[in-house]
Design a protein around this motif. Structure first.
Motif, short mmCIF file in Angstrom:
data_model
loop_
_atom_site.label_atom_id
_atom_site.label_comp_id
_atom_site.label_asym_id
_atom_site.label_seq_id
_atom_site.Cartn_x
_atom_site.Cartn_y
_atom_site.Cartn_z
N ASN A 1 0.95 -1.10 -0.16
CA ASN A 1 0.05 -0.06 0.02
C ASN A 1 0.73 1.22 -0.07
O ASN A 1 0.96 1.87 0.80
CB ASN A 1 -0.87 0.16 1.29
CG ASN A 1 -1.99 1.21 1.31
OD1 ASN A 1 -2.19 1.87 0.01
ND2 ASN A 1 -2.97 1.28 2.16
N LYS B 1 -1.65 -10.16 -5.20
CA LYS B 1 -2.29 -9.03 -5.55
C LYS B 1 -3.07 -8.09 -4.38
O LYS B 1 -3.93 -8.70 -3.72
CB LYS B 1 -3.36 -9.28 -6.66
CG LYS B 1 -2.67 -9.79 -7.93
CD LYS B 1 -3.37 -9.57 -9.07
CE LYS B 1 -4.61 -10.54 -9.46
NZ LYS B 1 -5.11 -10.94 -10.47
N PRO B 2 -2.47 -7.05 -4.00
CA PRO B 2 -2.93 -6.31 -2.95
C PRO B 2 -4.21 -5.29 -3.28
O PRO B 2 -4.24 -4.93 -4.54
CB PRO B 2 -1.73 -5.37 -2.73
CG PRO B 2 -1.08 -5.15 -4.20
CD PRO B 2 -1.29 -6.26 -4.75
N ILE B 3 -5.09 -5.08 -2.35
CA ILE B 3 -6.22 -4.62 -2.47
C ILE B 3 -6.21 -3.40 -1.12
O ILE B 3 -6.09 -4.18 -0.03
CB ILE B 3 -7.51 -5.21 -2.62
CG1 ILE B 3 -7.55 -6.16 -3.84
CG2 ILE B 3 -8.80 -4.20 -2.57
CD1 ILE B 3 -7.73 -7.61 -3.34
N ALA B 4 -6.43 -2.20 -1.36
CA ALA B 4 -6.21 -1.48 -0.02
C ALA B 4 -7.75 -0.56 0.02
O ALA B 4 -8.39 -0.72 -0.87
CB ALA B 4 -5.12 -0.38 -0.15
N GLU B 5 -7.98 -0.01 1.11
CA GLU B 5 -9.05 0.91 1.47
C GLU B 5 -10.40 -0.15 1.97
O GLU B 5 -10.81 -1.20 1.06
CB GLU B 5 -9.49 1.66 0.37
CG GLU B 5 -8.63 2.79 0.07
CD GLU B 5 -8.68 3.74 1.31
OE1 GLU B 5 -9.58 4.49 1.82
OE2 GLU B 5 -7.29 3.95 1.83
N GLU C 1 -15.98 -5.06 -0.86
CA GLU C 1 -16.66 -5.15 -2.19
C GLU C 1 -16.01 -6.14 -2.83
O GLU C 1 -16.56 -7.08 -3.50
CB GLU C 1 -16.90 -4.12 -2.75
CG GLU C 1 -17.74 -2.90 -2.26
CD GLU C 1 -18.90 -2.42 -3.26
OE1 GLU C 1 -19.09 -2.83 -4.30
OE2 GLU C 1 -19.09 -1.10 -3.26
N TYR C 2 -14.67 -6.32 -3.09
CA TYR C 2 -13.78 -7.35 -3.78
C TYR C 2 -14.35 -8.76 -2.96
O TYR C 2 -14.38 -9.64 -3.63
CB TYR C 2 -12.31 -6.97 -3.32
CG TYR C 2 -11.48 -8.12 -3.90
CD1 TYR C 2 -11.02 -9.11 -3.23
CD2 TYR C 2 -11.19 -8.11 -5.22
CE1 TYR C 2 -10.08 -10.14 -3.75
CE2 TYR C 2 -10.47 -9.17 -5.73
CZ TYR C 2 -9.59 -10.00 -5.05
OH TYR C 2 -8.95 -11.23 -5.50
N VAL D 1 -13.40 -0.69 -0.20
CA VAL D 1 -12.84 -1.50 -1.69
C VAL D 1 -12.68 -2.92 -1.44
O VAL D 1 -13.29 -3.78 -2.22
CB VAL D 1 -11.75 -0.97 -2.22
CG1 VAL D 1 -11.37 -1.34 -3.59
CG2 VAL D 1 -12.09 0.95 -2.61
N VAL E 1 0.38 3.90 -1.67
CA VAL E 1 -0.23 5.30 -1.57
C VAL E 1 -0.53 5.88 -0.36
O VAL E 1 -0.26 7.00 -0.08
CB VAL E 1 -1.37 5.13 -2.53
CG1 VAL E 1 -2.22 6.39 -2.63
CG2 VAL E 1 -0.98 4.89 -4.00
N HIS E 2 -1.22 4.99 0.39
CA HIS E 2 -1.84 5.42 1.72
C HIS E 2 -0.78 4.99 3.03
O HIS E 2 -1.06 5.44 3.99
CB HIS E 2 -3.30 4.79 1.86
CG HIS E 2 -4.16 5.53 0.88
ND1 HIS E 2 -4.13 6.95 0.83
CD2 HIS E 2 -5.08 4.79 0.14
CE1 HIS E 2 -5.03 6.98 -0.11
NE2 HIS E 2 -5.60 6.10 -0.61
#
Lengths: 226, 219
Positions: free
Chosen positions: A49, A63-67, A73-74, A70, A51-52
């Motif tokens: 992450n 594969k990373p997912i942040a927030e 929902e993923y 979000v 960005v934040h």
């Protein structure tokens, strides 16, 4: 093919707790990695992450997912059992609206009503009560915001059921009480008693101790300013 | 039964422009209702009692508020044409992430650039350029954030372009010099009819910003 699922989180973060709730509702196995978000964020977190630089981050097959919203929902789109969001587009839009309302309005204002001092605190307290009243209105006598089962809005609102209690005890300020917000209070009790939620409550004593210490620091610095 | 679609909006709202582009992309017929933000209509207050803001999409009497939520609603309700989100969950998550990033980063920067001076303005200008460069990195070699065609992120960001003339004039700097790839992307978007028809004229927007500054006593 084996799935690799990792969650970077923190015991004190309501946002990372949301993801744990969702994964448990879906019955999905994952590896939890505790981050020291205050003193020492790991190199992996900063890589996933950039960005934040915050938790939670879900890493699915590298594969990373942040927030948090979000990620929720993923999770809902990847594992279809026990849906978190409704199927109907209008009901989905409503769920997203209330989740946004909680994160953009309720969370910062409630936070301010505990963490600030003097007249700023009073103003935030008044606003927080108005916001909670609006949120309570949305419950409309339902067991959960999601209806009969826990849904997206309930998961996002877990900040209110899990954190507000110990923080208001630490602050000595009552924001969410049974007589002020009977339906929201009832919702919080129902929510905390759900089997999936009950097994995964954040450590109340740790939260209480943490906020007592934070508030002492804040109060003494406020006294020194005045 | 015919659909009744109304968009309650204001001509210079970036958030409203997003919805206009989406409806145009999808070929949805709708009634555009211009709101007077100094004197909000009963209908607006009824349809968005919580925030009392535009845009509001009213579909067969049911209101949807908050522009990114409206975009996803439009995409899910009229799925047959011009998908705004990809079908793969990971790519959808990335699109939502960047739309959210844009919202978090840029909400206040424009206002600061137009209404402040000195150090505060310089800081805002630098943040704007740094954030646009990050977006340029995310765009990479793709023609659009959505890939070969417009997607959620393109719609979320492109209306912001209508304010660039105002920012550049107030801040005395050139965004194109600092972020040429970003400007190239906006030009590609403007070649698409649903975008060019939906965006406000930057000159008019600049005039409006000056008018608001004067009305609020800001030099």
């Amino acid at each position: 093919m084996g799935e690799e699922l990792k969650l970077f989180g923190s015991w004190g973060s309501p946002f990372s707790r949301r993801i744990e709730i969702a994964l448990k509702i879906k019955g999905v196995e994952y590896e939890y990695l505790e981050e020291d978000i205050i003193h020492n964020k790991s190199a992996l977190l900063l890589k996933y992450n950039p960005v934040h630089k915050k938790v939670p981050v879900l890493v699915h097959n590298s594969k990373p997912i942040a927030e948090s919203q979000v990620i929720l929902e993923y999770i809902d789109e990847t594992w279809n059992d026990n849906p978190i969001l409704p199927r109907d587009p209008y009901k989905r839009a409503m769920a997203r609206f209330w989740a946004k309302f909680i994160d953009e309005k309720c969370v910062p204002t409630i936070w301010k009503s505990f963490m600030s001092g003097g007249p700023e605190r009073e103003k935030a307290h008044e606003e927080a009560c108005e916001l909670l009243s609006t949120l309570e209105g949305e419950l409309k006598g339902k067991k959960f915001f999601g209806g009969e089962t826990v849904g997206f809005v309930d998961i996002v609102a877990s900040f209110i059921s899990h954190w507000v209690g110990p923080v208001q005890e630490a602050a000595g300020v009552d924001v969410l009480t049974e007589d002020k917000f009977p339906m929201l209070y009832k919702w919080a009790e129902e929510f905390k008693n759900c089997p999936v939620i009950k097994e995964n409550l954040p450590p109340r004593d740790k939260i209480l101790a943490f906020f007592k210490a934070r508030l002492e620091m804040l109060t003494s610095s406020y006294k020194n300013r005045v | 039964m015919a659909d009744e679609v109304i968009l309650q909006d204001f001509w210079s709202s970036m958030f409203g422009m997003r919805c206009r582009i989406a409806l145009a992309e999808k070929g949805v017929k709708y009634e555009y209702k211009e709101e007077d933000l100094r004197k909000k209509s009963d209908l607006l207050l009824q349809m968005n009692p919580i925030h009392k803001k535009i845009p509001v999409l009213v579909h067969n009497g049911k209101p949807v508020c908050e522009s990114l939520i409206i975009l996803q609603y439009i995409d899910e309700t009229w799925p047959d044409k011009c998908s705004l989100l990809p079908s793969d969950p990971y790519q959808r998550a990335q699109a939502r992430f960047w739309a959210d990033y844009f919202y978090k980063k840029f909400s206040d920067l424009g206002r600061k650039i137009c209404t402040t001076k000195g150090e505060e303005q310089e800081v805002a200008k630098k943040e704007l350029i740094d954030s646009l460069k990050l977006l340029e990195g995310e765009l990479g070699d793709k023609p659009f954030f959505g890939g070969e065609k417009l997607g959620l992120v393109d719609l979320a960001i492109v209306p912001f372009y209508t304010y660039f003339l105002a920012y550049e004039t107030c801040g005395n700097f050139s965004i194109e010099v600092e972020c040429p790839n970003f400007i190239a992307w906006t030009k590609r978007c403007l070649e698409i009819e649903s975008v060019s028809k939906s965006l406000a004229d930057p000159q008019k927007v600049y005039g409006f910003v000056l008018h608001l500054k004067k009305a609020n006593g800001i030099e």
